[in-house]
Design a protein around this motif. Structure first.
Motif, PDB file in Angstrom:
ATOM      1  N   UNK A 173      37.733  38.203  37.162  1.00 22.91           N
ATOM      2  CA  UNK A 173      37.083  36.928  37.467  1.00 22.91           C
ATOM      3  C   UNK A 173      35.669  36.934  36.889  1.00 22.91           C
ATOM      4  N   UNK A 174      35.077  35.760  36.803  1.00 23.22           N
ATOM      5  CA  UNK A 174      33.779  35.601  36.140  1.00 23.22           C
ATOM      6  C   UNK A 174      32.677  36.400  36.843  1.00 23.22           C
TER       7      UNK A 174
ATOM      8  N   UNK B  79      32.600  52.041  40.047  1.00 27.95           N
ATOM      9  CA  UNK B  79      33.305  50.761  40.082  1.00 27.95           C
ATOM     10  C   UNK B  79      33.558  50.240  38.676  1.00 27.95           C
ATOM     11  N   UNK B  80      32.574  50.411  37.794  1.00 27.31           N
ATOM     12  CA  UNK B  80      32.737  49.962  36.413  1.00 27.31           C
ATOM     13  C   UNK B  80      33.878  50.705  35.734  1.00 27.31           C
ATOM     14  N   UNK B  81      33.947  52.017  35.934  1.00 28.83           N
ATOM     15  CA  UNK B  81      35.021  52.808  35.320  1.00 28.83           C
ATOM     16  C   UNK B  81      36.391  52.363  35.839  1.00 28.83           C
ATOM     17  N   UNK B  82      36.417  51.930  37.093  1.00 26.70           N
ATOM     18  CA  UNK B  82      37.673  51.478  37.684  1.00 26.70           C
ATOM     19  C   UNK B  82      38.180  50.205  37.020  1.00 26.70           C
ATOM     20  N   UNK B  83      37.252  49.318  36.659  1.00 25.99           N
ATOM     21  CA  UNK B  83      37.634  48.005  36.128  1.00 25.99           C
ATOM     22  C   UNK B  83      37.491  47.871  34.623  1.00 25.99           C
TER      23      UNK B  83
ATOM     24  N   UNK C 231      30.549  39.358  35.059  1.00 24.38           N
ATOM     25  CA  UNK C 231      29.086  39.294  34.952  1.00 24.38           C
ATOM     26  C   UNK C 231      28.445  40.577  35.475  1.00 24.38           C
ATOM     27  N   UNK C 232      28.939  41.077  36.615  1.00 20.90           N
ATOM     28  CA  UNK C 232      28.374  42.291  37.206  1.00 20.90           C
ATOM     29  C   UNK C 232      28.574  43.497  36.289  1.00 20.90           C
ATOM     30  N   UNK C 233      29.747  43.571  35.667  1.00 25.34           N
ATOM     31  CA  UNK C 233      30.001  44.680  34.744  1.00 25.34           C
ATOM     32  C   UNK C 233      29.111  44.561  33.506  1.00 25.34           C
ATOM     33  N   UNK C 234      28.960  43.348  32.989  1.00 28.76           N
ATOM     34  CA  UNK C 234      28.100  43.133  31.825  1.00 28.76           C
ATOM     35  C   UNK C 234      26.663  43.542  32.117  1.00 28.76           C
ATOM     36  N   UNK C 235      26.188  43.173  33.313  1.00 28.56           N
ATOM     37  CA  UNK C 235      24.833  43.551  33.718  1.00 28.56           C
ATOM     38  C   UNK C 235      24.692  45.068  33.783  1.00 28.56           C
ATOM     39  N   UNK C 236      25.706  45.723  34.331  1.00 28.90           N
ATOM     40  CA  UNK C 236      25.656  47.179  34.452  1.00 28.90           C
ATOM     41  C   UNK C 236      25.670  47.838  33.074  1.00 28.90           C
TER      42      UNK C 236
END
Length: 275
Positions: free
Chosen positions: A19-20, A5-9, A24-29
């Motif tokens: 969106x925020x 999912x991270x690679x997708x976005x 946040x979820x990507x930053x955490x990952x």
């Protein structure tokens, strides 16, 4: 959020177009995944490299030529809607868009980006044995450390709680013969983009690595897919490191890796199938 999912976005994340909550979820990952962090850093370097070889002044003729080049590539490598295939899939959308806004010293820009992307697009082995061996070597050389250090199976289990779609439950592993097995800690690691529970042990002063991942994710690795299909790939020894793998249940797959005898590794793997 997982690696896929991270690679997708990731491109939208760099461009601050999410969106925020997703940001946040990507930053955490990224804070916990070394592989995705490297990809993120590489994306930023590619963008900076691209912009650095472009001029600020606009030239309508150059923009028109660039547009034709982009259109030509689009017809060749985008036979299915917006999807780019092969090598071109590594070009972030923002780089394609940016070309329309700047004058392109075409030869310099393309050569610079191609050289960078040759390094960037280099693929890792798709074998689980290679991925866990690499991770285990980094553990031995102290390049990675546990996110939680504890000898308590309950405490380490609580650390993993909620981090995966499958439960990770540890219990005491009885000693085998004269071998004392001691829990050291655990962390979330990513094997070729697959989120995995990594549990670290010591046995007779020798590090032992245990990896737990979902059966579905295990099927993405070529060697394990063959094993699950019946080729009985359960044990390998490479560069002095033994690898034992077995399904723990219908949902999870266990890998045990160490420079230790196979009997010990099988013993530990079998104990995880009972939890």
């Amino acid at each position: 959020m997982n690696c896929k999912e991270v690679k997708k976005y990731i491109n939208l994340f760099i461009d601050s177009e999410l969106d925020s909550k997703t940001n946040f979820e990507i930053s955490e990952h990224l804070s916990s995944c070394e592989d995705c962090s490297k990809r993120f850093a590489q994306e930023e370097r590619i963008e900076k490299l691209f912009v650095s070889v472009l001029k600020e002044e606009k030239d309508p003729k150059a923009e028109e030529i660039w547009g034709r080049i982009i259109s030509s590539f689009g017809h060749q490598v985008e036979p299915q809607g917006e999807r780019r295939l092969g090598f071109w899939s590594y070009l972030p959308d923002r780089l394609w868009r940016a070309g329309k806004r700047y004058v392109v010293p075409a030869t310099v820009a393309i050569l610079a980006i191609v050289i960078t992307l040759i390094m960037y697009s280099k693929q890792e082995s798709d074998e689980l044995t290679a991925a866990v061996r690499k991770c285990h070597k980094e553990y031995i050389t102290n390049k990675i450390i546990p996110s939680i250090e504890s000898v308590s199976p309950g405490e380490v289990s609580r650390y993993f709680s909620g981090k995966f779609t499958f439960p990770v439950v540890l219990s005491e592993i009885p000693d085998i013969k004269s071998h004392h097995i001691r829990l050291f800690g655990g962390k979330v690691c990513h094997l070729n983009g697959v989120s995995t529970a990594y549990i670290m042990y010591h046995c007779c002063n020798t590090p032992v690595s245990v990896f737990i991942l979902s059966i579905k994710d295990a099927e993405d690795f070529s060697d394990i897919k063959q094993y699950l299909e019946g080729d009985k790939i359960l044990f390998r020894k490479t560069e002095g490191i033994n690898f034992v793998a077995t399904p723990a249940n219908k949902d999870t797959f266990i890998c045990v890796v160490a420079d230790h005898d196979v009997e010990l590794l099988r013993w530990m793997a079998n104990n995880f199938t009972k939890t």
